[in-house]
Scaffold this motif. Structure first.
Motif, short mmCIF file in Angstrom:
data_model
loop_
_atom_site.label_atom_id
_atom_site.label_comp_id
_atom_site.label_asym_id
_atom_site.label_seq_id
_atom_site.Cartn_x
_atom_site.Cartn_y
_atom_site.Cartn_z
N GLU A 85 0.85 -1.19 0.00
CA GLU A 85 0.00 0.00 0.00
C GLU A 85 0.89 1.24 0.00
OE1 GLU A 85 -3.49 -0.48 2.55
OE2 GLU A 85 -2.71 -2.49 2.97
N PRO A 86 1.03 1.85 -1.18
CA PRO A 86 2.03 2.89 -1.36
C PRO A 86 1.75 4.19 -0.60
CG PRO A 86 0.68 2.66 -3.33
CD PRO A 86 0.30 1.54 -2.42
N THR A 87 0.53 4.38 -0.13
CA THR A 87 0.27 5.63 0.60
C THR A 87 0.34 5.42 2.11
OG1 THR A 87 -2.13 5.22 0.57
CG2 THR A 87 -1.21 6.60 -1.20
N LYS A 88 0.71 4.21 2.53
CA LYS A 88 0.85 3.97 3.97
C LYS A 88 2.31 3.84 4.35
CE LYS A 88 -3.62 1.90 4.99
NZ LYS A 88 -4.41 0.68 4.86
N PHE A 89 2.69 4.43 5.46
CA PHE A 89 4.06 4.26 5.96
C PHE A 89 4.11 4.47 7.46
CE2 PHE A 89 4.79 8.86 6.22
CZ PHE A 89 3.97 9.36 5.22
N PHE A 90 5.12 3.83 8.06
CA PHE A 90 5.33 3.97 9.50
C PHE A 90 6.36 5.08 9.76
CE2 PHE A 90 4.17 -0.52 8.96
CZ PHE A 90 3.26 -0.72 9.97
N ILE A 428 0.91 6.17 9.07
CA ILE A 428 0.36 7.27 8.28
C ILE A 428 -0.30 6.68 7.03
CG2 ILE A 428 0.90 9.42 7.05
CD1 ILE A 428 1.41 9.44 10.13
N ASP A 429 -1.49 7.18 6.71
CA ASP A 429 -2.13 6.79 5.46
C ASP A 429 -2.57 8.06 4.73
OD1 ASP A 429 -3.45 5.77 3.34
OD2 ASP A 429 -5.01 4.74 4.49
N SER A 478 0.09 19.12 3.62
CA SER A 478 -1.38 19.10 3.64
C SER A 478 -1.99 18.00 4.47
CB SER A 478 -1.98 19.15 2.22
OG SER A 478 -1.32 18.32 1.33
N GLY A 479 -1.18 17.25 5.17
CA GLY A 479 -1.73 16.21 6.04
C GLY A 479 -2.21 16.75 7.38
N LYS A 486 -3.19 4.98 12.89
CA LYS A 486 -2.96 4.12 14.06
C LYS A 486 -1.77 4.66 14.84
CE LYS A 486 -4.83 -0.07 12.12
NZ LYS A 486 -4.95 -1.51 12.32
N VAL A 487 -1.84 4.51 16.13
CA VAL A 487 -0.73 4.94 16.97
C VAL A 487 -0.43 3.85 17.99
CG1 VAL A 487 0.10 6.70 18.59
CG2 VAL A 487 -1.45 7.36 16.74
N TRP A 488 0.83 3.47 18.09
CA TRP A 488 1.26 2.54 19.11
C TRP A 488 2.14 3.28 20.12
CZ3 TRP A 488 0.99 1.53 13.96
CH2 TRP A 488 0.35 0.37 13.54
N CYS A 489 1.93 2.99 21.39
CA CYS A 489 2.83 3.49 22.42
C CYS A 489 3.28 2.29 23.23
CB CYS A 489 2.11 4.52 23.30
SG CYS A 489 3.22 5.24 24.51
N ASN A 490 4.58 2.17 23.42
CA ASN A 490 5.12 1.03 24.16
C ASN A 490 4.73 -0.29 23.49
OD1 ASN A 490 6.78 0.65 26.43
ND2 ASN A 490 5.05 -0.11 27.64
#
Lengths: 509, 509
Positions: A85-90, A428-429, A478-479, A486-490
């Motif tokens: 999925e080219p528009t998603k990245f960590f 990020i998407d 523009s984001g 999604k957000v991960w903590c720990n």
């Protein structure tokens, strides 16, 4: 009274399975380095720690998959795959190193006056509401409404760790720490210390009250953290020199040493403020020396703003290994100035991080602050006519992540994707539901749901990276919160905006 | 080929009932005046024209309702009531007086270079794609994807009227005009004219080609508008002096006169550009004189950027009654400069409007440009150390609405709520679904679903207005497209983001 701490279920501490995340990972391992890694696997263990990284994993190329095969044979794990999925990245979770939680309702208000008036007209009256309610219950309700909102808001914007100012009030400060745990955000909790508020006497505390409050908070937070994890931590917070007596400054310096606690304060935000410090501390050569004299400068000190520093002050700050929290949005909103961040980073080699400075700053999203710090640096460069004053996307992303990690004393634990670090991460998407980012298919680094062979034919690695870099620009300019899905903590998923599970391609192994 | 115009169903022309809108209306009748009217009724007839305004309508106070009673007795109408919802208010639709539709995909890209390089590296190659596709079909598809997106996007952000640059290509420019009609946005359509592109020869046209293209577009658009309504209109668009021959500039000046068409171009954006103009037109004293000499300055001329004007140029621009389109976002992004807008407005009394300048500007929302123009004016004030250079919320809102209306020659038709004007309007809701604006109940100007008596007890009119003004600040500094929940153009609802009808309290009378 604050909730009994045993009733709190910290969100970032629940049981998790070993998980492999597969996709595009972007981070800044060092100030000058932006790393874009496609087809990368990051493994996160059940403590939330990264213990496996494999780049360029390609399931079609049997030759290069041996480490992963080995892994697959030997472990049970969840596998989360966004690789096609080219528009998603960590990216690493953002770290906000300067934010006033209590001022959150004032966002967007108070455009009309500079710092010292702004404090008296807008800030102190609001902060005072946290101490002055009719009853304890109504005070706690007032605080809970605001504090819950600011934590939810910043988490929704990808901030996994923040260094907060609350108010002088200990009860609601303890409540704030509990809320951090409940929502699952790493936080440094700074009860504001100020025993000398000459201009707005209603909102102040005595030296003794401040000591009692600090002790109460340090004890409460000590008992609050789950076993083996420090998710919330007190941070010693003399508001800024003009509202503190020398006794208080000395006490806070000692308190930091005796309890091994970090320090945060303001420095050199506004020219009138600097004059005031000179008048109040005539024996100190400059603003930085006031803090230095009271043992408040060290490698765990965050100095917010730091706009108008002299050469000598920059030298002390570097010597003492303090970090600066750059707050461009606030500095423009209340017309404080344009801090020469590029110089701090590259000439002085001072560590610089980013702060929203809500509500001097009107935006609680560090993504917005990334954008603003670049734009403010353009204004500075237009003034100095020196192109070198401009901050790059790399610089800004570094300050928002690894620079922030260093500022809060966690450079080896968060801020990048590295073995041994906590998985504090955003997904990020750019094409999330209702996204404000417009991306046309011909701008993508690879085709959606491609086979690797298909993809290989079309673009070289360099061309892919160039396209991904352009998408990074789109995200930054523009984001917004809608792209932080999604957000991960720990290592724990603490925000999930993906409404339908079919959006994820989970494979349970 | 563009669609046969008879197949287009213009969205802003369908049949509508007479409608009374009841609620809070905010507008800027003049530069210095911000009018906040609670409990106001605005009546819109079936031509989309405001023909009834009644302020302070209070259904509980029988004495003051006589005009409305009269009205109710004599007409059939729809009644839309937001009067009891304190986070909803009507504002005039935004007018974007400078936007390059064709550059939309480049938003967020090209941070690294100043104007002239930026044109060659990013802008011309993209615009050239609109002329150079393998087939007419693929060219039209490419253009349709982009143009549909930019119109939808700007409408969703409350822009009811915009003055666009397309490319040199006539076919896709005609298509763009058709799309404007289809989506229901008022638009000025500027085919870019440039017969002298020395630095990027691939993207240029001959003088003769330009004449033919302009004639084709003028004819096509003439036939496109529905009867008695001009919703789309050609605008004469010499790109900027350096890429036009003198012959072309003269021709375009004449064309404007002979067809009574407005003009738009760029002026004095960047210092290198100004030097280039001096080199190319050594017989003209300054940049403004180049346009003046070729009869391109008049009361229907929009001059974009106008950052580095000399006193003499400002005088010509005022004498000729031209309007400036201020593009702060772009001017910061590509480091062009900080235009002294406050001086233009108050010393020179030049009309100034706002432009997104996509994609030099990275934001297609005029709400964002309102924010940026204020922030950029703070940077200017920090440089000049003159507080008077700061733009206020009033100034910015005026430029975004009535200033824009004057720039596009429609000062008597759109831009404010006045009898005889078209109902080009946005409904703002600060508590819309997923809103980024945080408002606490104690910040509201009146209670939700109050009875008027209840409300009267709590706050004075002045206190209400002060609270509403603070909410305006919140909207400007943390609002976005999500808060623009409905948009009317020409009295017709062209955007409706309210998912469930029960959100509206419609009463059919």
């Amino acid at each position: 009274m604050p909730t009994n701490s045993s009733l709190i279920e910290p969100k970032a501490i629940n049981e998790i399975s070993y998980t492999l995340y597969y996709g595009t990972f972007i981070h800044t391992p060092s100030l000058k380095e932006l790393d874009i890694s496609f087809n990368t696997i990051v493994g996160v263990n059940n403590l939330g720690v990264i213990d496996f990284i494999h780049k360029n994993y390609n399931p079609d190329h049997h030759n290069n998959m041996s480490p992963v095969q080995f892994f697959i044979k030997n472990r049970h794990f969840d596998f989360i795959d966004y690789s096609q999925e080219p528009t998603k990245f960590f990216v690493p979770g953002f770290i906000d190193t300067h934010i006033h939680a209590s001022q959150f309702p004032n966002i967007g208000i108070g455009l009309d006056c500079p710092l010292l008036d702004w404090l008296n007209n807008y800030t102190f009256p609001l902060e005072n509401e946290f101490t002055n309610s009719n009853s304890t219950d109504s005070k706690l309700k007032f605080a809970k409404d605001i504090y819950s909102q600011v934590i939810e808001k910043t988490l929704n914007n990808g901030t996994t760790c923040a260094s907060y100012f609350t108010t002088i009030d200990p009860q609601t400060t303890n409540l704030f720490a509990e809320l951090l745990l409940r929502f699952g955000q790493r936080g440094f909790v700074g009860k504001v210390c100020m025993d000398h508020n000459e201009t707005y006497a209603d909102y102040s505390e005595t030296f003794e009250e401040c000591i009692d409050s600090m002790n109460a908070i340090i004890n409460h937070l000590h008992n609050l953290n789950p076993q083996d994890e420090i998710l919330v931590k007190p941070i010693i917070t003399p508001r800024f020199a003009p509202v503190c007596t020398r006794d208080l400054l000395f006490f806070l310096g000692q308190l930091s040493k005796s309890h091994n606690l970090p320090i945060q304060t303001h420095i050199s935000e506004n020219e009138k403020e600097i004059e005031l410090v000179h008048d109040l501390f005539p024996d100190c050569e400059d603003y930085a020396s006031v803090y230095n004299k009271h043992n408040l400068l060290g490698e765990s000190t965050i100095l917010a703003h730091a706009i108008h520093l002299t050469k000598k002050e920059r030298k002390i700050i570097k010597q003492k290994n303090c970090s600066i929290s750059h707050c461009p949005t606030s500095n423009t909103f209340i017309s404080s100035g344009e801090a020469p961040i590029k110089k701090y980073l590259y000439e002085d080699e001072i560590n610089v991080s980013l702060g929203t400075d809500v509500s001097g700053g009107f935006d609680s999203s560090i993504l917005a602050i990334i954008k603003h710090c670049i734009l403010v640096s353009h204004h500075l460069a237009m003034k100095t006519k020196n192109q070198k004053d401009k901050l790059s996307i790399n610089d800004a992303l570094f300050m928002a992540t690894q620079g922030g990690a260093q500022a809060v004393g966690m450079a080896d634990q968060i801020g990048t994707f590295e073995l041994g670090k906590k998985f504090d991460v955003q997904l990020i998407d750019l094409k999330s539901e209702d996204s404000n980012v417009d991306v046309f298919d011909w701008q993508l680094p690879f085709k959606e749901h491609h086979t690797s062979i298909e993809n290989h034919k079309s673009l070289s690695k360099d061309e892919q990276s160039k396209k991904m870099f352009d998408l990074l620009g789109k995200w930054i300019f523009s984001g917004d919160d809608r792209n932080c899905v999604k957000v991960w903590c720990n290592g724990r998923l603490v925000v999930n905006k993906v409404r339908y599970n079919h959006d994820d391609r989970w494979v349970m192994c």
